[in-house]
Design a protein around this motif. Structure first.
Motif: not given
Lengths: 282, 282
Positions: B139-148, B175-184
């Motif tokens: 998998l690869q999920f795009y987050g945003s310009k900041e998180t990539g 829509s929220n960051s895929p890399t941050n596992s604390d965010i639902e």
């Protein structure tokens, strides 16, 4: 009051020194509990299933009604033994034709022991389970007063090939002799037994819809029994085709996942039966 | 003219001394043939599939277009090597989010050798294949310009649990960051990407209808790739969600039986995705 059932096509059978099911005159089927965890599992399944409000009413008709357990004098004369008390699906029928089909390409469950997996996998490979997604585990087809029943022994049924299975599913709904292998099955009852709004295909499709959604139970090594009154069809009466799921000694918790092993096999069986309905002349 | 693709989430990857796929500017994807029978099998599949008139047109869109084979300078610098020339599904997209899902509880086929079965069965048990009927293989999920991009390595993906899979299928459309596992995961794109008449769910259901009927091919160890333009959705443009089947090195003849292994896994995936659409807030 209790007697050995006339029409049993699979599972342990009562006999001289053998523990098997019994029936009575009031429509009950008494299945002896297996003494190991399979017995406990099956009671646990029936108990949980019969009270689970998530199971829709139109799905319950595909399962034998459960009337609890009861200690009875065992059929092998070994004394009292606990039995499941179930709806007797067969005994009220006259000269029924019966097919018992074990569903799923895999009869073992992911959490099973290495030894159990190897044992089941070997049998799944030797039979049609792995290739077809199901295997015939027993059958009796009524022909006529002259020919009686075709009821091949367990060993023959276990060695059925893909072609034998296809042929058996055609013979099940044919008017000509099931015992004579030279005669091409005519499938003349295909539209009555498999087809139509109350036919076996419609019932299997209703069951399939549930399996596409339900994540409560996983049914390993469970059978779909298909039955109808051959006598009635010969007399032009309603043959009452019916499917029932039986054998729940290996039901596992679904844990939020559909039973893809059962569903895949069920879809394969549905395709085989659709083919007979769509093109009864092959 | 040829370059290493920007977005590859599974399979052998080109790199220093490693043989992997290449792309060009004209929308072609060059997949090096594996040198053993897997290479031969995959060419045979594409050749047979692309000319098989039994395959309906609306099903062809789920497969990469095949443009034959071609000898190219290999990406590992080892000289000329034969490549499959395929439609490039990914390169024209900007910041795509991609999921590669290997379908089927069993990645081995009934006729395989004992050693191959044991090897695959071990991996099917270690990953989610056996329990879920599918596993995420990349998998690869795009987050945003900041998180990539969030692109966990192969080892992490292989050790995904049931809960990780469920969570990944939610993150894919959040829509929220895929890399941050604390965010639902908020699943705010569930109705756009999974749902709707052109969404991934509708495409999977169309594919399912074909698998309920087709008895031509059995797809072992084959993946459904799901992809959409994350960049477009952020801009309010059409994200063009798409599914494609990929990896056909282990396709077998169907021999008149449906592919119940693939179909069962596909139905399980459909149920997971339906759950996200029906109840995006869990």
């Amino acid at each position: 009051m209790f007697k050995v059932p006339d029409h049993q096509v699979a599972g342990h059978m009562a006999g001289a020194g053998a523990l098997g099911p019994l029936v009575d005159d009031s429509g009950h089927f008494y299945k002896p509990l297996q003494s190991d965890e399979r017995g406990t599992n099956e009671v646990a399944f029936y108990t949980s299933f019969s009270t689970d409000t998530r199971v829709p009413d139109q799905i319950r008709k595909f399962f034998p009604v459960f009337h609890g357990t009861r200690d009875l004098e065992a059929s092998d004369g070994s004394g009292m033994h606990p039995h499941l008390v179930l709806e007797d699906i067969i005994s009220s029928r006259i000269n029924p034709s019966i097919l018992d089909i074990k569903i799923g390409s895999s009869t073992w469950y992911p959490e099973a022991s290495e030894a159990y997996i190897i044992k089941c996998l070997k049998k799944d490979r030797e039979t049609c389970s792995l290739t077809l997604g199901f295997r015939i585990s027993g059958l009796q087809f009524y022909g006529s007063k002259e020919t009686g029943f075709w009821k091949p022994d367990r060993k023959s049924v276990n060695s059925f090939t893909h072609d034998d299975v296809r042929s058996a599913l055609r013979k099940f709904v044919s008017s000509n002799s099931p015992t004579n292998s030279d005669i091409e099955p005519d499938c003349s009852y295909a539209s009555t037994i498999y087809g139509g709004p109350d036919g076996i295909l419609a019932q299997l499709l209703e069951l399939k819809l549930w399996f596409e959604d339900q994540t409560i139970f996983h049914f390993y090594s469970c059978s779909v029994m298909m039955v109808y009154d051959k006598e009635s069809i010969l007399k032009g009466e309603n043959p009452n085709p019916q499917i029932k799921l039986v054998d729940f000694a290996h039901v596992m918790e679904g844990k939020g996942v559909i039973d893809h092993n059962f569903l895949g096999g069920l879809c394969s069986l549905i395709k085989f039966i659709s083919d007979v309905v769509t093109d009864p002349n092959k």
